[in-house]
Design a protein around this motif. Sequence first.
Motif, mmCIF file in Angstrom:
data_model
loop_
_atom_site.group_PDB
_atom_site.id
_atom_site.type_symbol
_atom_site.label_atom_id
_atom_site.label_comp_id
_atom_site.label_asym_id
_atom_site.label_seq_id
_atom_site.Cartn_x
_atom_site.Cartn_y
_atom_site.Cartn_z
ATOM 1 N N LEU A 38 0.833 -1.206 0.000
ATOM 2 C CA LEU A 38 0.000 0.000 0.000
ATOM 3 C C LEU A 38 0.868 1.256 0.000
ATOM 4 C CD1 LEU A 38 -2.845 -0.939 2.478
ATOM 5 C CD2 LEU A 38 -3.126 -0.283 0.087
ATOM 6 N N ALA A 39 1.976 1.206 0.696
ATOM 7 C CA ALA A 39 2.858 2.371 0.787
ATOM 8 C C ALA A 39 3.676 2.573 -0.478
ATOM 9 C CB ALA A 39 3.787 2.236 1.989
ATOM 10 N N THR A 40 4.046 1.472 -1.147
ATOM 11 C CA THR A 40 4.954 1.583 -2.288
ATOM 12 C C THR A 40 4.274 1.460 -3.641
ATOM 13 O OG1 THR A 40 5.403 -0.793 -2.338
ATOM 14 C CG2 THR A 40 6.846 0.577 -0.956
ATOM 15 N N ALA A 41 3.132 0.777 -3.689
ATOM 16 C CA ALA A 41 2.430 0.469 -4.935
ATOM 17 C C ALA A 41 3.306 -0.375 -5.864
ATOM 18 C CB ALA A 41 1.950 1.737 -5.642
ATOM 19 N N ARG A 75 7.076 -1.223 14.201
ATOM 20 C CA ARG A 75 7.913 -0.017 14.211
ATOM 21 C C ARG A 75 9.074 -0.185 13.221
ATOM 22 N NH1 ARG A 75 9.546 3.841 18.983
ATOM 23 N NH2 ARG A 75 10.766 5.288 17.771
ATOM 24 N N THR A 76 9.679 -1.357 13.223
ATOM 25 C CA THR A 76 10.761 -1.650 12.279
ATOM 26 C C THR A 76 10.244 -1.561 10.841
ATOM 27 O OG1 THR A 76 11.777 -3.124 13.914
ATOM 28 C CG2 THR A 76 12.507 -3.362 11.639
ATOM 29 N N LEU A 77 9.082 -2.143 10.587
ATOM 30 C CA LEU A 77 8.494 -2.110 9.254
ATOM 31 C C LEU A 77 8.199 -0.673 8.823
ATOM 32 C CD1 LEU A 77 7.272 -3.586 6.774
ATOM 33 C CD2 LEU A 77 5.101 -3.623 8.042
ATOM 34 N N GLN A 78 7.589 0.110 9.710
ATOM 35 C CA GLN A 78 7.259 1.495 9.360
ATOM 36 C C GLN A 78 8.519 2.315 9.112
ATOM 37 O OE1 GLN A 78 4.242 2.257 8.503
ATOM 38 N NE2 GLN A 78 3.441 0.314 9.248
ATOM 39 N N SER A 79 9.565 2.050 9.854
ATOM 40 C CA SER A 79 10.837 2.748 9.618
ATOM 41 C C SER A 79 11.385 2.417 8.239
ATOM 42 C CB SER A 79 11.875 2.360 10.673
ATOM 43 O OG SER A 79 11.496 2.846 11.924
ATOM 44 N N ARG A 80 11.296 1.146 7.840
ATOM 45 C CA ARG A 80 11.776 0.756 6.511
ATOM 46 C C ARG A 80 10.933 1.405 5.417
ATOM 47 N NH1 ARG A 80 14.958 -1.043 9.676
ATOM 48 N NH2 ARG A 80 16.254 -2.875 9.460
ATOM 49 N N GLN A 85 10.456 5.617 1.235
ATOM 50 C CA GLN A 85 9.806 6.799 0.662
ATOM 51 C C GLN A 85 10.787 7.960 0.537
ATOM 52 O OE1 GLN A 85 6.358 7.110 3.243
ATOM 53 N NE2 GLN A 85 5.088 6.105 1.711
ATOM 54 N N ARG A 86 11.657 8.116 1.497
ATOM 55 C CA ARG A 86 12.668 9.176 1.413
ATOM 56 C C ARG A 86 13.621 8.923 0.248
ATOM 57 N NH1 ARG A 86 13.708 9.170 7.799
ATOM 58 N NH2 ARG A 86 12.006 10.543 8.383
ATOM 59 N N ARG A 87 14.113 7.689 0.139
ATOM 60 C CA ARG A 87 15.021 7.351 -0.966
ATOM 61 C C ARG A 87 14.334 7.535 -2.309
ATOM 62 N NH1 ARG A 87 16.121 2.738 2.159
ATOM 63 N NH2 ARG A 87 14.901 1.524 0.692
ATOM 64 N N ALA A 137 -8.773 4.014 -1.277
ATOM 65 C CA ALA A 137 -9.044 4.963 -0.191
ATOM 66 C C ALA A 137 -7.877 5.006 0.794
ATOM 67 C CB ALA A 137 -10.338 4.584 0.529
ATOM 68 N N LEU A 138 -7.306 3.841 1.114
ATOM 69 C CA LEU A 138 -6.163 3.801 2.029
ATOM 70 C C LEU A 138 -4.960 4.543 1.441
ATOM 71 C CD1 LEU A 138 -6.376 0.143 3.351
ATOM 72 C CD2 LEU A 138 -6.587 2.229 4.709
ATOM 73 N N ARG A 139 -4.783 4.439 0.148
ATOM 74 C CA ARG A 139 -3.661 5.141 -0.501
ATOM 75 C C ARG A 139 -3.835 6.650 -0.463
ATOM 76 N NH1 ARG A 139 -2.674 0.884 -5.016
ATOM 77 N NH2 ARG A 139 -1.038 -0.285 -3.987
ATOM 78 N N GLN A 140 -5.072 7.117 -0.364
ATOM 79 C CA GLN A 140 -5.311 8.553 -0.314
ATOM 80 C C GLN A 140 -5.005 9.157 1.054
ATOM 81 O OE1 GLN A 140 -9.093 9.857 -1.878
ATOM 82 N NE2 GLN A 140 -9.035 8.330 -3.505
ATOM 83 N N LEU A 141 -4.926 8.306 2.067
ATOM 84 C CA LEU A 141 -4.638 8.801 3.414
ATOM 85 C C LEU A 141 -3.190 9.262 3.512
ATOM 86 C CD1 LEU A 141 -6.291 6.068 5.673
ATOM 87 C CD2 LEU A 141 -7.177 8.353 5.185
ATOM 88 N N PRO A 142 -2.937 10.295 4.299
ATOM 89 C CA PRO A 142 -1.541 10.645 4.590
ATOM 90 C C PRO A 142 -0.863 9.474 5.308
ATOM 91 C CG PRO A 142 -3.015 12.419 5.262
ATOM 92 C CD PRO A 142 -3.875 11.242 4.891
ATOM 93 N N LEU A 143 0.458 9.396 5.200
ATOM 94 C CA LEU A 143 1.217 8.259 5.722
ATOM 95 C C LEU A 143 0.903 7.956 7.187
ATOM 96 C CD1 LEU A 143 3.427 6.098 5.453
ATOM 97 C CD2 LEU A 143 5.068 7.865 6.102
#
Length: 192
Positions: A38-41, A75-80, A85-87, A137-143
Amino acid sequence: MPRLWRSGAAGSYILDSSADLNRFLADVERRAFRMARLATADAEEALDIVQEAMFGFARRYGGRTAGEWAPLFYRTLQSRIIDWQRRTGLRNRWRVWFGGGDEGDGHDPLENIADGRTPDPESALADRAVGTAIEAALRQLPLRQRQAFLLRSWEGLGVAETATAMGCSAGSVKTHYSRAVHTLRSLLEEYR
């Protein structure tokens, strides 16, 4: 099942034979993949993120009690995911300047997994439409709202566990979750 390694003395790696840790990771693997996707598509990027998160988690937190694992893993997953996303943001800025692009095949490995139940075609079509709408809809939410919603609703973590996983206060979790629920309700009104 993947073999898990953790850091031993003097930086060496030893096999972690903890069956409980293996079961925990096997249990969260598919849900973690969905979160990352969901975060990366992108399925391949999501698989890489989940694998990095699992190895990092096993290395750092495998010796902790099983009750602590869920918030620490997420927490580890969200950090990755945030690191990815930054990279990607930085990489995309360079691509725009130099005109490069990245083309993926859009293949979803979960589509190849057989479904044990066999719904009628009409139900299958309706289920797919609802699933697609929820994912969109989930993709439209802010992170941060998406993180709070997935950890609280999909993973069933409590407010304190979600706060630990997200690295924020319990009040922030409540705010992000409330906003996510409100937004999702409005986006998915037609499916009620």
